[in-house]
Write a protein that holds these residues in place. Sequence first.
Motif, PDB file in Angstrom:
ATOM      1  N   ASP A 182       0.580  -1.175   0.203  1.00  0.00           N
ATOM      2  CA  ASP A 182      -0.228  -0.021   0.250  1.00  0.00           C
ATOM      3  C   ASP A 182       0.970   1.393   0.106  1.00  0.00           C
ATOM      4  O   ASP A 182       1.662   1.824   0.623  1.00  0.00           O
ATOM      5  N   VAL A 183       0.958   1.878  -0.569  1.00  0.00           N
ATOM      6  CA  VAL A 183       0.954   3.083  -1.141  1.00  0.00           C
ATOM      7  C   VAL A 183       0.744   3.942  -0.866  1.00  0.00           C
ATOM      8  O   VAL A 183      -0.173   4.627  -2.052  1.00  0.00           O
ATOM      9  N   CYS A 184       1.275   5.496  -0.938  1.00  0.00           N
ATOM     10  CA  CYS A 184       0.994   6.564  -0.588  1.00  0.00           C
ATOM     11  C   CYS A 184       1.908   7.395  -0.754  1.00  0.00           C
ATOM     12  O   CYS A 184       2.992   7.437  -1.037  1.00  0.00           O
ATOM     13  N   ASN A 185       1.403   9.168  -1.889  1.00  0.00           N
ATOM     14  CA  ASN A 185       2.904  10.029  -2.124  1.00  0.00           C
ATOM     15  C   ASN A 185       3.591   9.871  -3.243  1.00  0.00           C
ATOM     16  O   ASN A 185       4.939   9.949  -2.942  1.00  0.00           O
ATOM     17  N   LEU A 186       2.941   8.547  -4.199  1.00  0.00           N
ATOM     18  CA  LEU A 186       3.687   8.020  -5.048  1.00  0.00           C
ATOM     19  C   LEU A 186       3.971   9.324  -5.947  1.00  0.00           C
ATOM     20  O   LEU A 186       2.508  10.025  -6.525  1.00  0.00           O
TER      21      LEU A 186
ATOM     22  N   ASP B  89      13.930  12.980 -12.858  1.00  0.00           N
ATOM     23  CA  ASP B  89      14.692  12.726 -12.059  1.00  0.00           C
ATOM     24  C   ASP B  89      14.226  12.238 -10.885  1.00  0.00           C
ATOM     25  O   ASP B  89      15.104  12.547  -9.913  1.00  0.00           O
ATOM     26  N   LYS B  90      13.118  11.952 -10.103  1.00  0.00           N
ATOM     27  CA  LYS B  90      13.258  11.454  -9.046  1.00  0.00           C
ATOM     28  C   LYS B  90      11.770  10.877  -8.878  1.00  0.00           C
ATOM     29  O   LYS B  90      11.471  10.638  -9.377  1.00  0.00           O
ATOM     30  N   CYS B  91      11.988   9.902  -7.436  1.00  0.00           N
ATOM     31  CA  CYS B  91      10.335   8.943  -7.250  1.00  0.00           C
ATOM     32  C   CYS B  91      11.075   8.718  -5.997  1.00  0.00           C
ATOM     33  O   CYS B  91      11.657   8.664  -5.029  1.00  0.00           O
ATOM     34  N   PHE B  92       9.539   8.886  -5.225  1.00  0.00           N
ATOM     35  CA  PHE B  92       9.155   9.066  -4.029  1.00  0.00           C
ATOM     36  C   PHE B  92       8.377   8.184  -4.147  1.00  0.00           C
ATOM     37  O   PHE B  92       7.309   8.183  -4.371  1.00  0.00           O
ATOM     38  N   MET B  93       7.743   7.583  -3.296  1.00  0.00           N
ATOM     39  CA  MET B  93       7.053   6.382  -2.624  1.00  0.00           C
ATOM     40  C   MET B  93       6.823   6.384  -1.067  1.00  0.00           C
ATOM     41  O   MET B  93       8.455   6.497  -0.184  1.00  0.00           O
TER      42      MET B  93
ATOM     43  N   LYS C 183      12.740   6.426   7.262  1.00  0.00           N
ATOM     44  CA  LYS C 183      11.865   4.724   8.127  1.00  0.00           C
ATOM     45  C   LYS C 183      11.980   4.509   7.611  1.00  0.00           C
ATOM     46  O   LYS C 183      11.170   3.737   6.009  1.00  0.00           O
ATOM     47  N   SER C 184      11.293   2.719   8.537  1.00  0.00           N
ATOM     48  CA  SER C 184      10.583   1.321   7.975  1.00  0.00           C
ATOM     49  C   SER C 184       9.270   1.127   8.788  1.00  0.00           C
ATOM     50  O   SER C 184       9.419   1.491   9.973  1.00  0.00           O
ATOM     51  N   VAL C 185       8.100   0.760   8.553  1.00  0.00           N
ATOM     52  CA  VAL C 185       6.906   0.161   8.947  1.00  0.00           C
ATOM     53  C   VAL C 185       7.658  -1.238  10.127  1.00  0.00           C
ATOM     54  O   VAL C 185       6.831  -1.147  11.342  1.00  0.00           O
TER      55      VAL C 185
ATOM     56  N   CYS D 219       7.118   3.515   5.565  1.00  0.00           N
ATOM     57  CA  CYS D 219       8.800   3.414   4.364  1.00  0.00           C
ATOM     58  C   CYS D 219       9.133   4.203   3.615  1.00  0.00           C
ATOM     59  O   CYS D 219       8.258   4.564   2.703  1.00  0.00           O
ATOM     60  N   ASP D 220       9.548   5.575   3.537  1.00  0.00           N
ATOM     61  CA  ASP D 220      10.173   6.608   3.356  1.00  0.00           C
ATOM     62  C   ASP D 220      10.556   6.928   2.064  1.00  0.00           C
ATOM     63  O   ASP D 220      11.712   6.858   2.213  1.00  0.00           O
ATOM     64  N   TYR D 221      10.356   5.413   0.617  1.00  0.00           N
ATOM     65  CA  TYR D 221      11.725   5.563  -0.128  1.00  0.00           C
ATOM     66  C   TYR D 221      11.560   7.321  -1.128  1.00  0.00           C
ATOM     67  O   TYR D 221      10.960   7.999  -1.356  1.00  0.00           O
ATOM     68  N   ARG D 222      12.814   7.479  -0.952  1.00  0.00           N
ATOM     69  CA  ARG D 222      13.237   9.110  -1.944  1.00  0.00           C
ATOM     70  C   ARG D 222      14.126   8.383  -2.824  1.00  0.00           C
ATOM     71  O   ARG D 222      15.325   8.486  -2.665  1.00  0.00           O
ATOM     72  N   LEU D 223      14.258   8.404  -4.026  1.00  0.00           N
ATOM     73  CA  LEU D 223      15.046   7.943  -5.305  1.00  0.00           C
ATOM     74  C   LEU D 223      15.255   9.071  -5.646  1.00  0.00           C
ATOM     75  O   LEU D 223      14.394   9.846  -6.809  1.00  0.00           O
ATOM     76  N   ARG D 224      16.781   9.936  -6.073  1.00  0.00           N
ATOM     77  CA  ARG D 224      16.900  10.297  -6.849  1.00  0.00           C
ATOM     78  C   ARG D 224      17.457  10.643  -7.836  1.00  0.00           C
ATOM     79  O   ARG D 224      18.494  10.227  -8.077  1.00  0.00           O
ATOM     80  N   LYS D 225      17.711  11.677  -9.558  1.00  0.00           N
ATOM     81  CA  LYS D 225      19.276  10.615 -10.546  1.00  0.00           C
ATOM     82  C   LYS D 225      20.039  11.883 -10.225  1.00  0.00           C
ATOM     83  O   LYS D 225      19.887  12.564  -9.209  1.00  0.00           O
ATOM     84  N   ALA D 226      20.544  10.627 -10.371  1.00  0.00           N
ATOM     85  CA  ALA D 226      22.107  11.504  -9.279  1.00  0.00           C
ATOM     86  C   ALA D 226      22.654  12.967 -10.137  1.00  0.00           C
ATOM     87  O   ALA D 226      22.702  12.562 -11.451  1.00  0.00           O
ATOM     88  N   ILE D 227      23.202  13.466  -9.929  1.00  0.00           N
ATOM     89  CA  ILE D 227      23.993  14.241 -10.518  1.00  0.00           C
ATOM     90  C   ILE D 227      25.588  13.843 -11.352  1.00  0.00           C
ATOM     91  O   ILE D 227      25.961  13.531 -10.418  1.00  0.00           O
ATOM     92  N   LYS D 228      25.529  14.306 -12.223  1.00  0.00           N
ATOM     93  CA  LYS D 228      27.194  14.147 -12.856  1.00  0.00           C
ATOM     94  C   LYS D 228      28.032  14.176 -12.346  1.00  0.00           C
ATOM     95  O   LYS D 228      28.352  15.691 -11.960  1.00  0.00           O
TER      96      LYS D 228
END
Length: 195
Positions: free
Chosen positions: A121-125, A130-134, A177-179, A186-195
């Motif tokens: 169950d995901v919210c705030n997707l 350049d980013k993927c938050f969920m 965080k983790s359930v 669980c707050d996944y925050r993925l950002r595109k890495a800057i070269k």
Amino acid sequence: MKTIKKMFAFKDFYKDLIEKYGINKADEIWSFAEEEYCKMVETEPNADSSTLQFAFPAVALYRAVEKYSPNDALTVTRSYGTKAGLKFKSFFQKITSIPGIPTLMWKNMDKIAGKMSDGYDVCNLEVTQDKCFMDVIRCPLYDKAVELGTPEAVQMICCMDKEYMTGFRGIDYKRTKSVAEGDDCCDYRLRKAIK
């Protein structure tokens, strides 16, 4: 029936038990874990693959360590999770070092995010170029461990996850965080890495 020892995520756990407890106690712990795993599979023969490959083994290993070395289970399983996660991180670094793979991942991040969150169950997707938050607010692995009366067991999987996710080249990863550790998500925050 597949045994825990043959599962990619847990195959080195036995070696850690030998290092910590010696061969005799490690054998006792491992045998009990395999018995627990088999009981779970027999009770739920139609369990989904995530339950069979992650929740059941994590619960079985946690229970076995707790039985033979009371009060060690959380420390031992979390430590293994971190160690295994670092090993998987190295694997993902190699795969994503192939030219073009990070770019390909970002082009398909919406599909990857959908696959990553399947069954959760995901919210705030939020997925952009350049980013993927969920925020994962319900985890089926944790829910199964709770149902089995051993919710702490899944923290081993969380420790793996926290480490191996940092191995993807082209992605800056953060999770605070983790359930399974008592947080609201669980707050996944993925950002595109800057070269």
